[in-house]
Design an enzyme around this catalytic site. Structure first.
Site, mmCIF file in Angstrom:
data_model
loop_
_atom_site.group_PDB
_atom_site.id
_atom_site.type_symbol
_atom_site.label_atom_id
_atom_site.label_comp_id
_atom_site.label_asym_id
_atom_site.label_seq_id
_atom_site.Cartn_x
_atom_site.Cartn_y
_atom_site.Cartn_z
ATOM 1 N N PHE A 139 0.855 -1.185 0.000
ATOM 2 C CA PHE A 139 0.000 0.000 0.000
ATOM 3 C C PHE A 139 0.888 1.230 0.000
ATOM 4 C CE2 PHE A 139 -2.692 3.146 2.215
ATOM 5 C CZ PHE A 139 -3.951 2.942 1.648
ATOM 6 N N GLY A 147 4.493 12.425 5.037
ATOM 7 C CA GLY A 147 4.102 11.358 5.925
ATOM 8 C C GLY A 147 2.747 11.642 6.527
ATOM 9 N N GLU A 374 0.355 4.813 10.621
ATOM 10 C CA GLU A 374 -1.104 4.944 10.700
ATOM 11 C C GLU A 374 -1.525 6.107 11.594
ATOM 12 O OE1 GLU A 374 -1.617 3.176 8.480
ATOM 13 O OE2 GLU A 374 -0.848 1.153 8.678
#
Length: 397
Positions: A139, A147, A374
């Site tokens: 991904f 970022g 994440e």
């Protein structure tokens, strides 16, 4: 190099009886994944970490276990509940964050992108093989200079004049890219951010593993360069328009982290408790000293609270009422607390705790990556801050 870690005894005390909140099917699923971790990961993980080796041979085994894309329905995917996926993530990360990360990249990111935003043809082509572990996906969202702010990504996809696309750009910290067969690449276009399925053997696509890592050593992260990568029209994910596409996948991955971090914390606690019961100092076990008991109690409290938070979040997800800001609560809290638990567990182990014979410092090092990817602590703090105040603090106006 061969390193054999000392497995912690099964000594976790579920003081709040949280297991009574789980169904028999959920408990059975947890036991199945826990047994797999005990048999296939624990005996080998210290050596894999020492050698910076990702065990590709486990990929089809994970497919058979039913944890790849396990929350997705149809197309050969297991179709399990959010809570079941969370329990699996917890057990996998009790083994190592790198192995749970593989399951997350494969299922929560790459497979979810295709399942949610792909065409029927794309779903049928890729998802069954990915669920079986016969095809690996990655991904590509993060870039060397983008970022936490993916809206500023520089990777660009332009029409090639013949109905297809040509992509140029770079990505960084992309899990599995050097061993993947397909990459879901997000790129800016004249109409905003779009997603593309890129076969990794396409000319111009290069994935280079990032070496000399101090964290996630039993995992693979890469730099990707895209140099005039030419794709047909059907490489485009037709349903994904704007950042909603990748963010929907990130939320799936963030959800798994809420559970996974508590697995690393629990494993570290178990290692420290077992050691404290056996290690004699000044004539009695470490566990008999007040300061040690305080450390163990504080760890237990945070693990129980964090697990309860994960379970509540999972029930909301299964009910279809989970909000993204609630995922931020869990990701921010549980990873932050898990790192503190792993570090505290290491202090009980003393000097022995800096070796790969014991898991806490390995878990703590891995969680530095989990804390960053994440969404960093800062990003999730600002998401919650915006919810509390009604004011976005992400950009200066």
């Amino acid at each position: 190099m061969t390193v054999t870690a000392t497995a912690p005894a099964r000594v976790f005390d579920d003081v709040l009886n949280l297991d009574t909140l789980l169904t028999p099917g959920e408990l059975e699923l947890r036991s199945t994944v826990r047994d797999f971790v005990d048999e296939r990961i624990r005996p080998n993980i210290a050596g894999w970490y020492e050698d910076a080796h990702f065990p590709l041979e486990l990929v089809p085994e994970l497919g058979k276990l039913g944890v790849l894309g396990m929350h997705l329905k149809g197309y050969g995917c297991p179709g399990r509940s959010a809570v079941e996926y969370g329990l699996a993530a917890m057990e996998l990360e009790a083994g190592d964050s790198g192995l749970r990360t593989f399951v997350s990249v494969q299922g929560s990111l790459a497979m979810t992108a295709i399942h949610k935003w792909g065409s029927e043809e794309q779903r049928n082509e890729h998802l069954p093989a990915m669920a079986r572990g016969e095809k690996i996906g990655c991904f590509g969202l993060t870039e060397p200079t983008a970022g936490s702010d993916p809206s500023s990504m520089a990777t660009f996809a332009a029409p090639d004049g013949a109905g297809g696309w040509v992509i140029n750009g770079a990505k960084r910290w992309i899990g599995l890219a050097s061993v993947a067969q397909i990459a879901v690449i997000w790129a800016n276009t004249a109409e905003g951010i779009r997603g593309f399925i890129v076969p990794t053997d396409t000319p111009g696509f290069t994935a280079t593993p990032i070496s000399a890592k101090l964290s996630m050593r039993a995992s693979i992260q890469c730099d990707i360069t895209l140099d005039d990568v030419r794709l047909p029209a059907n490489a485009l994910l037709p349903g994904a328009h704007g950042l909603r596409g990748p963010f929907s996948c990130l939320n799936e991955a963030r959800y798994g982290i809420i559970w996974g971090a508590m697995g690393a914390a629990r494993d570290s606690y178990e290692a420290a408790l077992a050691y404290a019961g056996d290690r004699l100092q000044f004539g009695k076990p470490l566990a008999g000293y007040q300061l040690t008991q305080e450390k163990l109690v504080n760890m237990l409290l945070e693990i129980q609270k964090g697990t309860l938070l994960a379970l509540h979040t999972g029930r909301l997800k299964d009910a279809g009422t989970l909000e993204p800001v609630q995922i931020s609560v869990g990701k921010l809290n549980n990873v932050r607390e898990a790192i503190a638990i792993c570090r505290e567990a290491r202090t009980i182990l003393g000097g022995n705790g800096i070796t790969l014979d014991y898991s806490p410092l390995r878990h703590a090092n891995n969680l530095e990556s989990v804390r960053t990817y994440e969404g960093t602590d800062e990003v999730h703090t600002l998401i919650l801050g915006q919810r509390i105040t009604g004011i976005s603090a992400f950009r200066q106006e």
